[in-house]
Design an enzyme around this catalytic site. Structure first.
Site, PDB file in Angstrom:
ATOM      1  N   THR A   1       3.033  16.810 -32.425  1.00 13.15           N
ATOM      2  CA  THR A   1       2.239  16.709 -31.208  1.00 13.15           C
ATOM      3  C   THR A   1       1.571  18.033 -30.870  1.00 13.15           C
ATOM      4  O   THR A   1       0.392  18.077 -30.500  1.00 13.15           O
ATOM      5  CB  THR A   1       3.118  16.278 -30.026  1.00 13.15           C
ATOM      6  OG1 THR A   1       3.754  15.033 -30.333  1.00 13.15           O
ATOM      7  CG2 THR A   1       2.285  16.107 -28.756  1.00 13.15           C
ATOM      8  N   GLU A   2       2.312  19.117 -30.990  1.00 14.44           N
ATOM      9  CA  GLU A   2       1.812  20.418 -30.569  1.00 14.44           C
ATOM     10  C   GLU A   2       0.815  21.020 -31.560  1.00 14.44           C
ATOM     11  O   GLU A   2      -0.138  21.687 -31.143  1.00 14.44           O
ATOM     12  CB  GLU A   2       2.984  21.394 -30.378  1.00 14.44           C
ATOM     13  CG  GLU A   2       3.865  21.091 -29.185  1.00 14.44           C
ATOM     14  CD  GLU A   2       3.199  21.440 -27.861  1.00 14.44           C
ATOM     15  OE1 GLU A   2       2.085  21.982 -27.883  1.00 14.44           O
ATOM     16  OE2 GLU A   2       3.804  21.164 -26.811  1.00 14.44           O
ATOM     17  N   SER A   3       1.026  20.831 -32.863  1.00 14.09           N
ATOM     18  CA  SER A   3       0.224  21.595 -33.825  1.00 14.09           C
ATOM     19  C   SER A   3      -0.173  20.836 -35.079  1.00 14.09           C
ATOM     20  O   SER A   3      -0.846  21.409 -35.938  1.00 14.09           O
ATOM     21  CB  SER A   3       1.003  22.851 -34.246  1.00 14.09           C
ATOM     22  OG  SER A   3       2.172  22.492 -34.985  1.00 14.09           O
TER      23      SER A   3
END
Length: 376
Positions: free
Chosen positions: A231-233
């Site tokens: 999700t983040e990266s």
């Protein structure tokens, strides 16, 4: 060791002006600490740093605009890698979410030669973010395992690890797939390279041992760690963001990072950008913060599934955001949360959370968590 002072300010840069940044990202500069306010009196993670931004406008962004024009400014972000070389005449953009690589040049002399060099550089860029300066046109030392190894196949459907194969593939692309477009009254020569369909999974496998180690150390499920990273990266270790977040789990040094140093590592200060660009350090720090959420800030959440939903939401929008979803009064909020079934807590955090990004965040993480299909 390379100095990363530029990273502390460069992450807020995505254009020629502060107004451009705000128009693209809908930036919320209100303090939204990733922990309850009464537990840690630290500044908000989205503090507005206009002086730092203004200092960069005439350097990095100015150099890009000079070569590419004001409408063609691109910089690295959470899920895309952008690197300039040749005094900003050539650049590569790897879009991990779309699985596409764009390599292009606006060099007025020998454009094919410049493009060829940019293609080879992109294919052989090492998998160590410490060795690449994303916010300059400084050359990259091409050594070690390529970052994109196994994620791109050449004309013979073979992965690219060595210089001879990268050079041969570059020649093939220029001979067969070269395209030209107008960029700011000049010609841009470019090629587009597809990534393999499972490129995200391939990158995730690289961190399996690190994730397993962090999971056991902090008692956080592996599938949750993987889902947060995706999700983040999108498993991009070069990931940076305007919020001064770094690396795979997008750790903010002065909030979550400082908290981990103080409460888990028993040390003062906060992690540096170069520390967080190291995948092992980043995953350890991000997972340690989940441990803090679980055992300290949200420890009064009774149901384990409701606790996990709350932890996920708090990682993005803060403990305060989770509690404010249920009540402005902390004790009342915790009581209301615990009176609900897990599916009701999920509904509230995805429909009633005061921050729209946090609502979407919980949906994404829970969706991705199922993909990794690991038992708790």
């Amino acid at each position: 060791m390379r100095k990363f002072a530029y990273c502390m300010i460069a992450l807020t840069l995505v254009g020629c002006s502060r107004e451009f940044v705000e128009s693209i990202y809908d930036v919320n500069y209100e303090p939204t600490n990733r922990f309850a306010k009464n537990l840690a009196q630290l500044p908000g993670q989205f503090e507005k740093d206009t002086a730092a931004l203004d200092a960069l406008i005439n350097s990095f962004s100015g150099n890009i605009e000079k070569r590419w024009g004001s409408k063609e400014i691109k910089v690295a972000g959470k899920s895309n890698y952008v690197k300039y070389i040749d005094n900003y005449l050539s650049r590569a953009e790897v879009n991990f979410q779309e699985g596409k690589i764009l390599v292009e040049t606006v060099s007025p002399t020998d454009p094919e030669g410049h493009l060829r060099r940019a293609i080879v550089t992109t294919l052989l860029t090492p998998d160590d973010p410490m060795s690449v300066d994303l916010f300059s046109s400084q050359d990259i030392e091409l050594k070690g395992q390529p970052f994109l190894y196994n994620q791109v196949l050449d004309q013979d459907k073979q992965p690219i690890q060595w210089g001879w194969r990268a050079n041969r593939f570059a020649d093939y692309l220029i001979a067969n797939q070269l395209k030209v477009k107008q960029v700011d009254f000049k010609k841009a020569y470019y090629v587009e390279i597809p990534m393999v369909e499972d490129q995200i999974q391939i990158r995730s496998y690289q961190y399996a041992n690190i994730v397993q180690k962090a999971s056991r150390k902090y008692d956080i499920p592996e599938d949750l760690i993987y889902a947060i990273i995706k999700t983040e990266s999108s498993f991009n270790p070069y990931a940076v963001s305007w919020a001064n977040a770094y690396g795979l789990m997008q750790v903010v040094p002065k909030t979550a990072g400082r908290d981990v140093y103080k409460l888990v590592k028993n040390k003062s200060g906060q992690p540096t950008p170069e520390y967080l660009f190291n995948p092992e350090n980043n995953i350890d720090t991000g997972t340690a913060y989940f441990h803090i959420l679980k055992t300290r800030y949200l420890k009064d959440v009774n149901d384990p599934t409701s606790l996990e939903y709350s932890m996920i939401s708090a990682y993005n929008g803060g403990t305060g955001g989770v509690l404010n979803t249920f009540s402005k009064d902390r004790k009342r909020a915790m009581s209301d949360l615990n009176s609900l079934q897990p599916n009701q807590v999920y509904w509230a955090l995805t429909k009633k959370h005061p921050n729209s990004e946090s609502r979407r965040y919980l949906e994404k993480v829970t969706k991705y968590k199922k993909e990794f299909n690991m038992p708790k």
